[in-house]
Design a protein around this motif. Structure first.
Motif, PDB file in Angstrom:
ATOM      1  N   VAL A  59       0.847  -1.195   0.000  1.00 23.44           N
ATOM      2  CA  VAL A  59       0.000   0.000   0.000  1.00 23.44           C
ATOM      3  C   VAL A  59       0.881   1.244   0.000  1.00 23.44           C
ATOM      4  O   VAL A  59       1.731   1.413   0.867  1.00 23.44           O
ATOM      5  CB  VAL A  59      -0.936   0.012   1.230  1.00 23.44           C
ATOM      6  N   LEU A  87      -0.945  -5.337   0.094  1.00 18.00           N
ATOM      7  CA  LEU A  87      -2.245  -5.107  -0.516  1.00 18.00           C
ATOM      8  C   LEU A  87      -2.961  -6.431  -0.789  1.00 18.00           C
ATOM      9  O   LEU A  87      -4.182  -6.514  -0.693  1.00 18.00           O
ATOM     10  CB  LEU A  87      -2.062  -4.321  -1.820  1.00 18.00           C
ATOM     11  N   ARG A 113      -9.180  -3.030  -3.797  1.00 17.09           N
ATOM     12  CA  ARG A 113      -7.743  -2.951  -4.085  1.00 17.09           C
ATOM     13  C   ARG A 113      -7.586  -2.468  -5.520  1.00 17.09           C
ATOM     14  O   ARG A 113      -8.251  -2.970  -6.417  1.00 17.09           O
ATOM     15  CB  ARG A 113      -7.102  -4.332  -3.984  1.00 17.09           C
ATOM     16  N   VAL A 119      -5.378   1.571  -2.129  1.00 17.24           N
ATOM     17  CA  VAL A 119      -6.598   1.111  -1.470  1.00 17.24           C
ATOM     18  C   VAL A 119      -7.667   2.160  -1.761  1.00 17.24           C
ATOM     19  O   VAL A 119      -7.469   3.344  -1.496  1.00 17.24           O
ATOM     20  CB  VAL A 119      -6.410   0.967   0.057  1.00 17.24           C
TER      21      VAL A 119
END
Length: 173
Positions: A59, A87, A113, A119
């Motif tokens: 992320v 993720l 995702r 995100v």
């Protein structure tokens, strides 16, 4: 096929027998080659997959979309997702529940995702609809009876529900 010998020497194969033998040898070679290639592919995938899953899909950013009394930073903080987290192994249901619990004025939270590193958090806003008397206060709820806040008085324009006592009057439930 019996191989007869003439004076200790093996008999020569006919062209048809030679062709059959060559086909069998080619088939054995191709099976061996397929096994070796499959083995190498398996070994490479066992090395590459963890690298891809653990190192590449981390992320790095958040896309927050919706209308709410909360700032984007508050929503990201309430999600519990930190930059650098995988993720791929992100528990979407857990993130959704955390936002709905910690930020009661959010509704219909959707987490997605967006590969390779984002995100996406989409949500709607809910409003006060009802008040239910609890021990010592009023629980203000939305149309789905989710507790939004606890107040000492019922605000104007809010419907008071009488004759029921909530089991648990906790904000976000």
């Amino acid at each position: 096929m019996d191989r007869e010998t003439i004076q200790g020497q093996p008999r020569r194969l006919t062209p048809e027998e030679r062709e059959i033998r060559n086909k069998k040898l080619k088939k054995k070679k191709s099976i061996r080659l397929a096994i070796v290639i499959t083995g190498f592919a398996l070994i490479i995938s066992l090395i590459v997959c963890p690298v891809v899953l653990f190192a590449l899909f981390r992320v790095k950013s958040f896309a927050v979309e919706g209308i709410s009394p909360y700032s984007k930073e508050e929503i990201v903080a309430a999600s519990g997702v930190e930059k650098g987290k995988s993720l791929i192994f992100l528990d979407i249901d857990e993130v959704k529940a955390a936002i709905e619990k910690n930020l009661p004025y959010t509704d219909e939270v959707v987490i997605k995702r967006k590969l390779p590193d984002t995100v996406v958090i989409r949500y709607g806003e809910t409003t006060k609809s009802y008040a239910v008397q609890t021990s010592g206060a009023y629980a203000l709820t939305d149309s789905k009876l989710k507790v939004l806040e606890l107040m000492s008085d019922v605000p104007d324009g809010i419907t008071l529900i009488k004759g029921v006592m909530p089991v648990k009057a906790e904000i976000g439930t």
